[in-house]
Design an enzyme around this catalytic site. Sequence first.
Site, PDB file in Angstrom:
ATOM      1  N   GLU A   1     -14.190  18.916 -20.612  1.00 48.88           N
ATOM      2  CA  GLU A   1     -14.977  19.485 -21.581  1.00 48.88           C
ATOM      3  C   GLU A   1     -16.485  19.443 -21.343  1.00 48.88           C
ATOM      4  OE1 GLU A   1     -15.274  21.947 -26.060  1.00 48.88           O
ATOM      5  OE2 GLU A   1     -14.080  20.218 -25.692  1.00 48.88           O
TER       6      GLU A   1
ATOM      7  N   TYR B   1     -15.564  16.705 -36.327  1.00 52.93           N
ATOM      8  CA  TYR B   1     -16.059  17.222 -34.890  1.00 52.93           C
ATOM      9  C   TYR B   1     -17.317  16.434 -34.715  1.00 52.93           C
ATOM     10  CZ  TYR B   1     -12.859  20.791 -35.134  1.00 52.93           C
ATOM     11  OH  TYR B   1     -11.576  21.517 -35.206  1.00 52.93           O
TER      12      TYR B   1
ATOM     13  N   ASP C   1     -16.226  25.972 -26.882  1.00 55.56           N
ATOM     14  CA  ASP C   1     -16.116  26.826 -27.814  1.00 55.56           C
ATOM     15  C   ASP C   1     -17.239  27.676 -28.373  1.00 55.56           C
ATOM     16  OD1 ASP C   1     -17.353  24.666 -29.264  1.00 55.56           O
ATOM     17  OD2 ASP C   1     -15.428  23.984 -30.218  1.00 55.56           O
TER      18      ASP C   1
ATOM     19  N   ASP D   1     -22.094  24.236 -28.148  1.00 52.95           N
ATOM     20  CA  ASP D   1     -22.443  22.887 -27.760  1.00 52.95           C
ATOM     21  C   ASP D   1     -21.652  22.697 -26.760  1.00 52.95           C
ATOM     22  OD1 ASP D   1     -19.978  22.877 -29.542  1.00 52.95           O
ATOM     23  OD2 ASP D   1     -20.201  20.567 -29.125  1.00 52.95           O
TER      24      ASP D   1
END
Length: 526
Positions: A499, A255, A107, A104
Amino acid sequence: MGAQKRSRGYCGWFIVVVVLALVVGAIVLAVRKKMNHGGDEAEPAPGPPGAVDQKYSDALKIAMQFFDVQKSGKLENNKIYWRGDSALKDGSQARLDLSKGMYDAGDHIKFGFPMAFTATVLSWAILEYGDQMNVVNQLEPARDSLKWITDYLVAAHPSDNVLYIQVGDPEDDHKCWDRPETMTEKRPLTMVNVSTPGTEVAAETAAALASASLVFKSEDATYSSTLLKHAEQLFTFADKHRASYSLSIPDVQIYYNSTGYGDELLWAASWLYHATGDESYLQYVSHNGKSFANFGSPTWFCWDNKLAAVQVLLSRVNFFSANAASDSVKNSLRMYQKTAEAVMCGLFPSSPTATTSRTDNGLIWVSEWNSLQHPVASAFLATVYSDYMLTSRTAKISCSGESYKPSDLRKFAKSQADYVLGTNPIKMSYLVGYGDKYPQFVHHRGASIPVHADTGCSDGFKWLDSTNPNPNVAVGGLVGGPFLNETYMDLRKNSMQGEPTTYNTALLVGLLSGLVTTSSVVQSFT
């Protein structure tokens, strides 16, 4: 002589009065025109895609590549030189092949909830703007990326009431800084089922597969039918066993915590209506709208809240195909559309109901984390809604006494897209790889580690700590974005701003696809 002078004087005064009247009339007319943004006449009807806007075309081609950057599994026709095969054994402990799908963000976890949202948004973009994508040769890449996700989602649904929603353990994963091609950490599976239900993730997956079934309907009817079958099963499971996955599986709260599942149920039912034509799904959104739709209260569109998108998507039905519906359904569709218009009214900077959630330079700004998701999502919805208005010959929408045209929505959408692409105080593109200046220290493991580096789990953190720019470009990634004061810190450890995510990219692809040419006529999904 005296009479002549008097006559000329009267004539002169008369002319002055007439001129003043004309000036005053022109001012009044201009003010009215400004308030009504062009009057009551509908703007020109759209036709086939027109001239290409090179800026948006170039940006779209770049954005589309991030899906290739994020792919897991055995890569086919790999276009990203620094990516290779990874996670080939995912799902093996359950005798499933879950090697496909996409990571996604920066990571290596496969989170099913945002991945399914990515697929739904990408499907919607293709369905609305596939003709415009095709003009710039991006339709096939979009379909290929979508299928990479839907293949995974189908594999993750091995039986009616079982859905695997995550591969990998975030805590273990975040103890490592390594490339996906060489990762050695364990890859446990997380599922929802009857005893551990997860309505929002099952419903979002149903929405993804239902919308994708429409994308593939004309080119692969068998695959389309398979997607629709899984979508219907997942919707039944989600609706029959209602419970938030955040409560069933508390670990997910760290998350991708869900704030509720009502929006996903409406979202899935809306897509299933489009995919099947079955009015029972319209009756579902009509009946359950009272509980879940939050009529009259506009919300922001994001991976966690789809209400604004539901209202726009159901407005499509009201604009083009509501005549055959029952009276109760028609009334409900009007309420959805009225709320969609409230969403749009909040976006116009000059609207009496304009949101104050924006930066000094006009970027919609809602959250410190991943701040660009909301403006890009809002601009995508504005573009879609403007095209619904154009095709239906709807002249305007009214916002507390002031009216606005489709071109006003498109102007807003362009302002957000342009900000992302570099029209901002720091003159930097937030789309990685676009323009002369873009983030160099993107928070992304694969991009930060040289291809041939011999790196294990923990010793790879030297690349996180490195003061050198990323050796690999995470091309097409849309980073989190600026703070409210419109500053951006290009630091690899700054995951809040730096990110990129696949769902940001899906929203940006939708927005750019809608802007890449002049508006094209809205087509039927079926």
